[in-house]
Motif scaffolding. Structure first.
Motif, PDB file in Angstrom:
ATOM      1  N   GLN A 647       9.666 -30.722 -20.274  1.00 21.87           N
ATOM      2  CA  GLN A 647      10.552 -30.166 -19.247  1.00 21.87           C
ATOM      3  C   GLN A 647       9.864 -29.872 -17.921  1.00 21.87           C
ATOM      4  O   GLN A 647      10.514 -29.790 -16.899  1.00 21.87           O
ATOM      5  CB  GLN A 647      11.162 -28.848 -19.757  1.00 21.87           C
ATOM      6  N   VAL A 648       8.569 -29.613 -17.960  1.00 16.45           N
ATOM      7  CA  VAL A 648       7.946 -29.057 -16.754  1.00 16.45           C
ATOM      8  C   VAL A 648       6.986 -30.064 -16.133  1.00 16.45           C
ATOM      9  O   VAL A 648       5.954 -30.395 -16.713  1.00 16.45           O
ATOM     10  CB  VAL A 648       7.217 -27.738 -17.068  1.00 16.45           C
ATOM     11  N   GLU A 649       7.362 -30.541 -14.957  1.00 18.40           N
ATOM     12  CA  GLU A 649       6.527 -31.546 -14.284  1.00 18.40           C
ATOM     13  C   GLU A 649       5.256 -30.912 -13.716  1.00 18.40           C
ATOM     14  O   GLU A 649       4.178 -31.461 -13.829  1.00 18.40           O
ATOM     15  CB  GLU A 649       7.326 -32.204 -13.152  1.00 18.40           C
ATOM     16  N   HIS A 650       5.447 -29.747 -13.078  1.00 20.72           N
ATOM     17  CA  HIS A 650       4.302 -29.148 -12.390  1.00 20.72           C
ATOM     18  C   HIS A 650       4.270 -27.645 -12.621  1.00 20.72           C
ATOM     19  O   HIS A 650       5.311 -27.003 -12.703  1.00 20.72           O
ATOM     20  CB  HIS A 650       4.377 -29.403 -10.884  1.00 20.72           C
ATOM     21  N   THR A 651       3.093 -27.079 -12.687  1.00 25.03           N
ATOM     22  CA  THR A 651       2.972 -25.617 -12.717  1.00 25.03           C
ATOM     23  C   THR A 651       2.349 -25.180 -11.397  1.00 25.03           C
ATOM     24  O   THR A 651       1.809 -25.992 -10.643  1.00 25.03           O
ATOM     25  CB  THR A 651       2.078 -25.135 -13.871  1.00 25.03           C
ATOM     26  N   ILE A 652       2.411 -23.880 -11.171  1.00 28.30           N
ATOM     27  CA  ILE A 652       1.968 -23.370  -9.881  1.00 28.30           C
ATOM     28  C   ILE A 652       0.471 -23.598  -9.658  1.00 28.30           C
ATOM     29  O   ILE A 652       0.013 -23.789  -8.540  1.00 28.30           O
ATOM     30  CB  ILE A 652       2.327 -21.866  -9.753  1.00 28.30           C
ATOM     31  N   ASP A 653      -0.284 -23.607 -10.772  1.00 27.15           N
ATOM     32  CA  ASP A 653      -1.728 -23.794 -10.599  1.00 27.15           C
ATOM     33  C   ASP A 653      -2.123 -25.268 -10.650  1.00 27.15           C
ATOM     34  O   ASP A 653      -3.246 -25.611 -11.020  1.00 27.15           O
ATOM     35  CB  ASP A 653      -2.535 -22.934 -11.580  1.00 27.15           C
ATOM     36  N   GLY A 654      -1.190 -26.129 -10.300  1.00 24.93           N
ATOM     37  CA  GLY A 654      -1.551 -27.533 -10.078  1.00 24.93           C
ATOM     38  C   GLY A 654      -1.650 -28.376 -11.332  1.00 24.93           C
ATOM     39  O   GLY A 654      -2.247 -29.454 -11.310  1.00 24.93           O
ATOM     40  N   GLN A 737      15.559 -20.149 -13.896  1.00 29.84           N
ATOM     41  CA  GLN A 737      14.421 -20.717 -13.161  1.00 29.84           C
ATOM     42  C   GLN A 737      14.149 -22.149 -13.617  1.00 29.84           C
ATOM     43  O   GLN A 737      13.848 -23.019 -12.797  1.00 29.84           O
ATOM     44  CB  GLN A 737      13.160 -19.855 -13.370  1.00 29.84           C
ATOM     45  N   ALA A 738      14.251 -22.375 -14.933  1.00 34.66           N
ATOM     46  CA  ALA A 738      13.963 -23.728 -15.436  1.00 34.66           C
ATOM     47  C   ALA A 738      14.991 -24.715 -14.902  1.00 34.66           C
ATOM     48  O   ALA A 738      14.654 -25.842 -14.537  1.00 34.66           O
ATOM     49  CB  ALA A 738      13.965 -23.726 -16.956  1.00 34.66           C
ATOM     50  N   GLU A 739      16.254 -24.265 -14.863  1.00 36.53           N
ATOM     51  CA  GLU A 739      17.315 -25.153 -14.350  1.00 36.53           C
ATOM     52  C   GLU A 739      17.063 -25.474 -12.881  1.00 36.53           C
ATOM     53  O   GLU A 739      17.241 -26.603 -12.444  1.00 36.53           O
ATOM     54  CB  GLU A 739      18.682 -24.490 -14.539  1.00 36.53           C
ATOM     55  N   LEU A 740      16.647 -24.479 -12.121  1.00 42.05           N
ATOM     56  CA  LEU A 740      16.355 -24.702 -10.702  1.00 42.05           C
ATOM     57  C   LEU A 740      15.193 -25.676 -10.550  1.00 42.05           C
ATOM     58  O   LEU A 740      15.231 -26.612  -9.746  1.00 42.05           O
ATOM     59  CB  LEU A 740      16.022 -23.366 -10.018  1.00 42.05           C
ATOM     60  N   LYS A 741      14.158 -25.440 -11.354  1.00 38.32           N
ATOM     61  CA  LYS A 741      12.973 -26.291 -11.275  1.00 38.32           C
ATOM     62  C   LYS A 741      13.345 -27.746 -11.547  1.00 38.32           C
ATOM     63  O   LYS A 741      12.971 -28.651 -10.799  1.00 38.32           O
ATOM     64  CB  LYS A 741      11.962 -25.787 -12.305  1.00 38.32           C
ATOM     65  N   LYS A 742      14.090 -27.908 -12.624  1.00 31.22           N
ATOM     66  CA  LYS A 742      14.486 -29.263 -13.010  1.00 31.22           C
ATOM     67  C   LYS A 742      15.407 -29.881 -11.958  1.00 31.22           C
ATOM     68  O   LYS A 742      15.247 -31.043 -11.591  1.00 31.22           O
ATOM     69  CB  LYS A 742      15.244 -29.207 -14.338  1.00 31.22           C
ATOM     70  N   GLY A 743      16.341 -29.051 -11.514  1.00 28.72           N
ATOM     71  CA  GLY A 743      17.308 -29.525 -10.520  1.00 28.72           C
ATOM     72  C   GLY A 743      16.629 -29.988  -9.247  1.00 28.72           C
ATOM     73  O   GLY A 743      16.994 -31.017  -8.665  1.00 28.72           O
ATOM     74  N   ALA A 745      13.470 -30.933  -9.007  1.00 29.32           N
ATOM     75  CA  ALA A 745      12.612 -32.087  -9.305  1.00 29.32           C
ATOM     76  C   ALA A 745      13.453 -33.366  -9.363  1.00 29.32           C
ATOM     77  O   ALA A 745      13.043 -34.418  -8.891  1.00 29.32           O
ATOM     78  CB  ALA A 745      11.874 -31.847 -10.617  1.00 29.32           C
ATOM     79  N   SER A 746      14.664 -33.256  -9.949  1.00 29.46           N
ATOM     80  CA  SER A 746      15.491 -34.456 -10.124  1.00 29.46           C
ATOM     81  C   SER A 746      16.288 -34.775  -8.859  1.00 29.46           C
ATOM     82  O   SER A 746      16.894 -35.823  -8.765  1.00 29.46           O
ATOM     83  CB  SER A 746      16.455 -34.244 -11.290  1.00 29.46           C
ATOM     84  N   GLY A 747      16.308 -33.839  -7.932  1.00 28.46           N
ATOM     85  CA  GLY A 747      17.072 -34.083  -6.715  1.00 28.46           C
ATOM     86  C   GLY A 747      18.519 -33.632  -6.830  1.00 28.46           C
ATOM     87  O   GLY A 747      19.290 -33.753  -5.893  1.00 28.46           O
ATOM     88  N   ASN A 748      18.911 -33.109  -7.994  1.00 30.24           N
ATOM     89  CA  ASN A 748      20.291 -32.629  -8.167  1.00 30.24           C
ATOM     90  C   ASN A 748      20.556 -31.378  -7.348  1.00 30.24           C
ATOM     91  O   ASN A 748      21.690 -31.088  -7.004  1.00 30.24           O
ATOM     92  CB  ASN A 748      20.586 -32.350  -9.638  1.00 30.24           C
ATOM     93  N   ILE A 749      19.494 -30.626  -7.110  1.00 31.68           N
ATOM     94  CA  ILE A 749      19.669 -29.433  -6.281  1.00 31.68           C
ATOM     95  C   ILE A 749      18.938 -29.669  -4.966  1.00 31.68           C
ATOM     96  O   ILE A 749      17.752 -29.986  -4.958  1.00 31.68           O
ATOM     97  CB  ILE A 749      19.110 -28.181  -6.988  1.00 31.68           C
ATOM     98  N   ASP A 750      19.690 -29.515  -3.903  1.00 30.64           N
ATOM     99  CA  ASP A 750      19.083 -29.710  -2.585  1.00 30.64           C
ATOM    100  C   ASP A 750      18.861 -28.345  -1.943  1.00 30.64           C
ATOM    101  O   ASP A 750      19.810 -27.637  -1.602  1.00 30.64           O
ATOM    102  CB  ASP A 750      20.023 -30.565  -1.717  1.00 30.64           C
TER     103      ASP A 750
END
Lengths: 1032, 167, 294
Positions: A647-654, A737-743, A745-750
């Motif tokens: 689910q998680v492409e990136h974390t805050i610490d890179g 937060q996870a939904e926002l992150k994913k959204g 990342a996928s471009g669904n949330i602008d």
């Protein structure tokens, strides 16, 4: 003939608890360890601490090996550490490191102690006559010590030394020393050693209030102390001998105590933009203990900025401290302390809860001081020619907290990673040992193999006849305190004593030969040895006895050195010797009635089971498999990777969890030692230590498979929590937060079109109803998402409503970065949660601004909820299958929250990652590595030795009430439904004796500690006292 | 308070556009040792920071407390986040002066008129008695005073309120 | 050593005896003073620094140009003047655009500023340049037997990186050592570092609370010390700490608060043998109890 491979040798630099843990793990794995410490002693900070939360006890000994405990030295860890494979070098600095990749030449500067511990008889007359007094650093200057001194009051042996800077070389100590142990002209020695790997465990420099400007507003009196000094004020070996806490200035009981948090830390102005991680829990514990010691009238207040209770059990401890102990928490950083003529310490503060200023007097102020890491890191980087990262810390490999970047064979652990609590110090120590072991196995070095000596069965059924051996201990004891001839003659008169021999130095090679000769010739069948420091060479002596055909349980050691030392102050050595002889009689009686104990050996199935196919599980599996251990990797979903890895492409610490997981998946499937089982769960496990059979149930096909394994690692992970609060589920503008992150990342949330974004932290978390814990990662997630929004749309206003920002350690820098970016953080309290109203499908957030003390209303374009981390529901089934327990919060309950964080009470069972508690990815990987190491050491032992001393059931006396089963903390006792009796698992039993105390019928007994033995020993003691009193 | 209606998002840029302001995390260090926090209403520095960050224009314009600051700058020394609170207070006063002519301190008119906030160098008898030399003040040097006034007239608040200066 | 004397307004207008003290003592200690002709308001924090940066810095620049022309540093007694000038200079030194703007404004007046002249407080000059030991060596009349307390000017402490000269702004030593050099015993008390509260708008906006705030300090002095006098090093501290005592006495209805207040330069002048009538004649709280014992 094959070339003999060198024995793998590891330098562990730093003998605080993480270093000690790493050293023990490596030593148990058969490697030679050099354990150095720059200070005069080992134990680091923990040597000063009598208490750790949450138990408010010590418990340091719990880090010692649990299996084969009769072969290791089981002894109070705060006094000493003994292990045959560990060479301990305190007062030793590392001055240069040459070489690389598995071949290091290390130059050690061994500082001169000026007192030779091998010769010193520890009588301490030298201390009495020393005319020089200086502040005692162990008690933080609260007490004085002499120039010749014992660095840690509870150390055994005492390890006296001379402070060269303080010593005036007057020579008084030399005059009174009867053993010539003191050499005032001794010089430092330089020694070069070759090692294959280095583990840095030095810890970091701590904030020193004398050194730093910002402490001066507070440190205005001796009654303003650091948190470590306060530990010494509470300690039973400290300034008040464990009694009521007083003011150092005048000895008045301290009734009002305040703690000031973040001293030296979280200070951008002083270029210390980090949190020291451990101080909040430290202060809470100290406040609770101060209340317990001083009674309820003691008032304790902690002035804090964020109360960072982020670890497992921390939030519960905080709530208990506040609700049950009445510890006050005030969110205000005070500017300074004013010293009044009566010694009281005045502070003015603003209480945001009442919006009022208060001026209060305190008797004692404790500064919660933290870390000063950069200097230490720079020093190591220079020595090792290793890189520093942009923060000025030793750079580690991308996904590792342990491996120094670009330097194979070099590792860090403990507080070099940023101040760590005991639990993390333990995990990191084990993980560092694991990484070092991984590295050493690729080098082709050897491990030390224990010489297997079978336990003889001779003499068992004969009548007891005791051979007594008295060690003269070279020059150390001399004849000063005891008359050996008289003692021998007296002991020979006792019934059951066959012979008495005097040996020169039983611990040396000659002594060993002499002992061998005696045992070879003797007609006796038991051996009682009088010598010094029995715990140091019990193991060696028992091996000597075994070789000579004795059952090792027939050999006992008593402390003759202690007796002789006491005799040195007696007026008549002769009278004392006769009295001492009667003391020894009690030992003889106990040995006379001791049964022969047998150690049984159980084979271990060499296969490991890893439950959970997330990143942590894959890490553990790969770590074991690359070392040749066959692994079954079980995952309940249809694919590996777990929550983060999918689910998680990136974390805050890179970090890039998804990319990392797909890389790991390849490695897992490629590895011949790993068998992956998807879509299945462990349903039931039978068997015992070393040999388990687990039933795998595949939910899709409804089929079962049975796996056989010797160890199991549970890495079950977790997932984002669910909520119905704050209008979640009623509008697509309210999301997690996870939904926002994913959204995003996928471009669904602008994020581009957003004007006002509100994030609410701790949704359903850190409250008694719900997740009664901090999920540790949500603050970082929220900050990462908020920064992302700001990056896309700098004009957006992002509000983060928080209770405490949990950016512990160097995560603090992300909190700072977020504020730099203009993200607005606003505090709310649990009592006054934000309210959300949906107006035409848009969330309107209303909350109390605790700064302006006004109700604020904000229509949000998007409301993002940090719903925390929930444990996997399958944890309960897993716990049932393996007979382990869950915490109240449904995470797996480890053996000991501090000292054994990745083990269970049951041997061979381990846990890691979010199965333990929510934690950031790097910590998951570290724990997984540590669990793999524990499993590896255990499995590579190939067989497990049960202890000789274990609990037994006298079946004829047993009424099957099963109370012993309930009381056993190790789960070693169970009821055999077939045979209808209580059975003891000899491998699980740790001989604590709880069952023997609990049993009303004397049916539970610990072998070697029978009533008969103990009564005989007591009788001998009482008879002795009786004789004495009639004589008088 | 409705933040949507009652706040100006970028107000902070107009008031105190430094990299420091947003670092405030409301630890209250600035409050506990502030002399003017004893006042009524108290000067609450962290609250000012919050108002600026939130952009509460009206509240800020009506806030008298920045003027109670004694300029001791202790908050500046103690602030762990280096927000430079005293500079922020001056910045708020500047913003108020620029946006509300009633906020313009009368002392600047005095300075414009004679170079100082009060008459300096006129106590010649006393100075003589003490054995002090005559002071060469700008008040007594019309040419220099004119230069000074012309210079000030080019600065924002003086020029914007030139009527106050007899201009 | 030559220094340019920046007097500000209060000292020459209201307390010229302090000016006299400085003009008397400095040459004895090897400092030659030159006057700042045509200087203007420092400017006070409540004035241009509260309206806009341009007028603040232009005014600072005007003043600094005077010292620069004389080729020496400023020596300042008033805490506010010191701090304002120093902060103004700091701004210009760190922001080239500001420096350029100031010079643009100064240009028609025939002045320029580069920042080459520094701004120094008189107590810094005494403490760092001359030193308590030298001062002790010059003392003709000692304060021996007298107890004093010291009031550090906040403006010489905070923020330390801009205005400070003490090793520690949080535990300063200068004033204490300077007063001790004159032979007096300096008593410590809890509120030694508490601001006098006299500067800025605190007194003006909420006088009741400001007096109450000052009262805590004076009560601490009376309760905790044997102070015969208070030594200050800022004109605002001097005037405020006298006025407050009189106000407090009116409130409590008795002469409870009557500790003489001296600027350090006045004490120094007295100890160097100068005439009290010239160097310490103006006061609102009688100084006789001290003057009679020197």
């Amino acid at each position: 003939m094959a070339e003999k491979k060198p024995t793998g040798t590891v330098l562990v630099a730093g003998a605080g608890i993480s270093g000690i843990k790493a050293a023990i793990e490596l030593a148990e794995g058969g490697y030679k360890v050099l354990l150095t410490d720059a200070s005069t002693q080992i134990g680091g900070i923990l040597a000063k601490l009598d208490y750790q939360f949450p138990t408010d006890h010590c418990g340091m000994c719990r880090m010692l090996p649990m299996v084969g405990r009769e072969y290791g030295s089981q002894y109070c860890m705060r006094k000493s550490l003994f292990h045959e494979n560990i060479e301990i070098l305190p007062f030793t600095e590392i001055t240069s490191v040459q070489g690389d990749g598995g071949n290091y030449k290390v130059e050690l500067l061994k500082k001169a102690r000026l007192v030779d511990p091998a010769v010193c008889n520890e009588m301490g007359e030298c201390i009495d006559v020393c005319p020089v007094e200086v502040p005692d650093e162990f008690n933080h200057g609260l007490t004085k010590r002499k120039a010749i001194y014992q660095a840690i009051p509870h150390n055994t042996p005492k390890m006296l030394l001379i402070d060269r800077e303080a010593c005036t070389k007057c020579g008084e100590c030399v005059k009174v020393c009867t053993t010539n142990a003191i050499n005032l002209d001794a010089q430092d020695e330089v020694e070069t050693r070759e090692v294959h790997s280095i583990v840095l465990a030095s810890g970091v420099k701590l904030y020193n209030t004398r050194e730093f400007e910002d402490a001066k507003s507070y440190a205005v009196s001796p009654d303003v102390v650091t948190s470590l000094a306060f530990e010494r004020m509470m300690s039973s070996s400290g300034t008040y001998e464990g009694g009521v806490i007083k003011r150092p200035s005048d000895g008045k009981p301290a009734k009002n105590i305040a703690w000031i948090q973040c001293m030296g830390s979280r200070n951008r102005r002083q270029k210390r933009d980090y949190c020291s991680s451990i101080c909040c829990m430290f202060a809470l514990k100290e406040a609770v203990l101060a209340k317990e010691k001083g009674g309820p009238e003691v008032d304790t207040t902690i002035f804090y900025m964020d109360m960072r209770t982020f670890g497992k059990g921390f939030q519960q401890y905080r709530d208990k401290a506040v609700d049950e102990h009445g510890v006050k928490l005030i969110r205000c950083r005070v500017q300074g302390v004013m010293l009044k003529p009566d010694g009281s310490l005045e502070m003015r503060y603003f209480d945001p809860e009442t919006n009022e200023f208060f001026v209060k007097d305190y008797d004692l102020v404790v500064m919660s001081t933290g870390q000063i890491p950069f200097e230490t890191h720079k020093k190591w980087a220079d020595l090792l020619n290793a890189p520093l990262d942009e923060r000025g810390l030793l750079a580690t490999e991308q996904y590792s907290k342990i491996k120094i970047a670009g330097k194979p064979g070099l590792f860090i652990c403990g507080s070099l990673m940023g101040l760590t609590d005991v639990s993390e110090a333990m995990s990191s120590g084990i993980a560092a040992a694991g990484e070092a072991t991984n590295f050493l196995t690729t080098l082709g070095v050897d491990i030390l193999k224990e010489e297997e000596i079978a336990e003889p069965t001779a003499h068992e059924r004969e009548n007891s006849l005791v051979s007594v051996a008295l060690c003269k201990c070279g020059e150390k004891v001399g004849a000063d305190g005891i008359d050996y001839e008289l003692l021998s003659a007296e002991l020979l008169r006792y019934r059951g004593v066959g012979e008495v021999n005097v040996i020169d130095s039983i611990c040396k090679a000659e002594g060993e030969t002499t002992t061998n000769d005696i045992l070879g010739k003797t007609k006796c069948n038991r051996l009682l040895v009088g010598a010094c420091q029995p715990f140091m060479y019990r193991r060696k002596l028992k091996n000597v006895a075994r070789k000579a055909g004795f059952n090792s349980s027939m050999v006992e050691i008593f402390d003759l050195f202690g007796i002789a030392r006491r005799g040195m102050v007696e007026p008549s050595v002769g009278d004392w010797t006769l009295r001492a002889a009667r003391e020894v009689k009690s030992d003889i009686e106990r040995l006379k009635y001791k049964p022969a104990l047998h150690v049984s050996t159980l084979p271990i199935n060499q296969t490991a089971l890893v439950v959970g196919g997330g990143i942590g599980g894959m890490q553990a599996a790969l770590s074991l498999a690359t070392r040749g251990v066959p692994v079954h990797l079980v995952e309940k979903e249809a694919h590996l990777g777990g929550y983060l890895g999918n689910q998680v492409e990136h974390t805050i610490d890179g970090l890039a969890p998804v990319a990392m997981a797909s890389d790991m998946k390849l490695k897992v499937f490629e590895n011949k030692n790993i068998t992956v089982h998807l879509n299945c769960e462990v349903e039931k496990t039978v068997g015992t230590l070393g040999s388990f059979e687990s039933k795998l149930h595949f939910k899709d096909t409804n089929e079962n498979t049975y796996l056989h394994h010797g160890a199991v690692i549970m890495v079950t992970g977790g997932h984002e929590g669910a909520t119905t609060e704050y209008g979640y589920g009623t509008s697509d503008k309210v999301l997690t937060q996870a939904e926002l992150k994913k959204g995003m990342a996928s471009g669904n949330i602008d994020a581009g079109g957003l004007e006002n974004v509100v994030m609410i932290q701790c949704v359903g978390s850190r409250q008694k109803e719900g997740r009664h814990y901090c999920s540790r990662i949500c603050c970082m997630w929220a900050i990462a998402n908020a920064l992302k929004i700001k990056e896309v749309n700098p004009e957006a206003r992002v509000f983060i409503l928080y209770r405490d920002v949990m950016t512990y350690g160097f995560f603090e820098q992300y909190y700072t970065k977020a504020r730099t970016a203009g993200i607005i953080f606003m505090n709310y309290s649990l009592e006054n949660k934000p309210q959300v109203e949906m107006v035409e499908g848009n969330p309107v957030v209303k909350f109390m601004d605790t700064v302006l003390n006004t109700e604020i209303e904000l229509p949000a374009d998007m409301l993002v909820l940090s719903t925390g981390v929930d444990p996997e529901e399958s944890n309960q089934r897993l716990a049932d299958a393996f007979g382990v327990t869950l915490t109240e919060d449904r995470f797996l309950a480890e053996a000991d929250s501090k000292w054994r964080p990745i083990e269970f009470q049951k041997v061979g069972l381990y846990l890691a990652g979010t199965a333990h508690s929510p934690m950031p990815l790097k910590s998951v990987i570290m724990q997984a590595e540590a669990a793999a190491q524990k499993a590896y050491t255990y499995l590579s032992g190939r067989e497990v030795h049960t202890a000789g001393v274990i609990s037994k059931v006298k079946d004829a006396l047993c009424i099957r009430c099963q109370r012993c089963i309930n009381i056993c903390p190790y789960g070693a006792r169970s009821y055999d439904e077939v045979e209808k009796c209580i059975v003891v698992d000899p491998a699980e039993c740790q001989a604590c004796g709880a069952c023997a105390v609990e049993c009303q019928n004397n049916a539970a007994e610990v072998t070697g500690w029978s009533d008969k033995q103990l009564m005989a020993a007591i009788d001998a003691k009482l008879m002795d006292d009786l004789l004495m009193s009639t004589a008088e | 308070m409705d933040l949507q209606q009652g706040s100006i998002k970028d107000l902070w840029k107009a008031i105190y556009n430094t990299g420091d302001l947003h670092h405030c995390f409301n630890c209250s260090t600035c409050l506990s040792g502030c002399p003017a926090s004893h006042g009524d209403p108290p000067l609450l520095v962290r609250n000012l920071a919050r108002k600026v960050i939130l952009g509460l224009e009206e509240e800020l314009l009506n806030d008298d407390t920045p003027w109670a600051c004694v300029s001791c700058s202790k908050c500046e020394e103690m602030c762990p986040m280096d927000v430079k609170p005293f500079e922020m207070i001056l910045a708020i006063r500047q913003w108020q002066s620029a946006n509300d002519e009633t906020r313009v301190p009368p002392s600047i008119v005095e300075i414009y008129k004679r170079g100082y906030t009060q008459a300096v160098g006129v106590n010649t008898d006393l100075r003589d008695k003490l054995g002090l030399p005559e002071l060469k003040t700008i008040t007594n040097n019309p040419e220099q005073l004119q230069f000074f006034r012309e210079m000030l007239m080019k600065t924002p608040v003086v020029s914007a309120n030139d009527y106050m200066f007899g201009g | 050593m030559e220094l340019c004397l920046f007097l500000g307004c209060n000292t020459p207008a209201i307390r010229p005896d302090v000016e006299r003290a400085i003009r008397a003592t400095m040459p004895v200690l090897g400092i030659d003073l030159v006057d700042s002709d045509n200087y203007v308001c420092c400017p006070a924090f409540g004035a241009f620094p509260s309206t806009d940066i341009d007028s603040w810095l232009a005014t600072s620049g005007w003043n600094l140009s005077i010292a620069e022309e004389k080729g020496c540093d400023f020596v300042v007694q008033c805490g506010s003047c010191y701090s304002s000038l120093r902060m103004g200079r700091e701004h210009m030194m760190h922001h080239a655009d500001k420096m350029a703007r100031v010079n643009e404004l100064l240009e028609p007046t025939g002045r320029t500023v580069t920042g080459k002249s520094k701004v120094r407080h008189v107590s810094e000059v005494l403490y760092k340049e001359i030193g308590p030991e030298t001062i002790a060596g010059q003392v003709k009349k000692s304060l021996k037997g007298l107890h004093g307390i010291v009031q550090y000017p906040c403006h010489t402490l905070f923020p330390s990186e801009v205005v400070g000269f003490e090793e520690s702004a949080r535990a300063p030593k200068g004033m204490r050592q300077l007063v001790e050099a004159l032979g007096a015993t300096v008593d410590s008390y809890s509120r030694e570092l508490q601001c006098c509260g006299g500067a800025g708008g605190f007194m003006k906006s909420t006088p009741e609370q400001a007096i109450e705030f000052a009262k805590t300090k004076f009560d601490a002095i009376l309760d905790e010390t044997k102070a015969d006098f208070i030594a200050v090093s800022c004109i605002t501290c001097l005037m405020h700490m006298e006025n407050v005592q009189n106000t407090l006495n009116k409130r409590v209805g008795e002469e409870r608060y009557k500790i003489p207040v001296f600027d350090y330069n006045q004490l120094l002048a007295l100890c160097l043998g100068f005439d009290p009538k010239q160097v310490a004649s103006i006061c609102n709280v009688s100084r006789d109890s001290v003057l009679s014992r020197i």
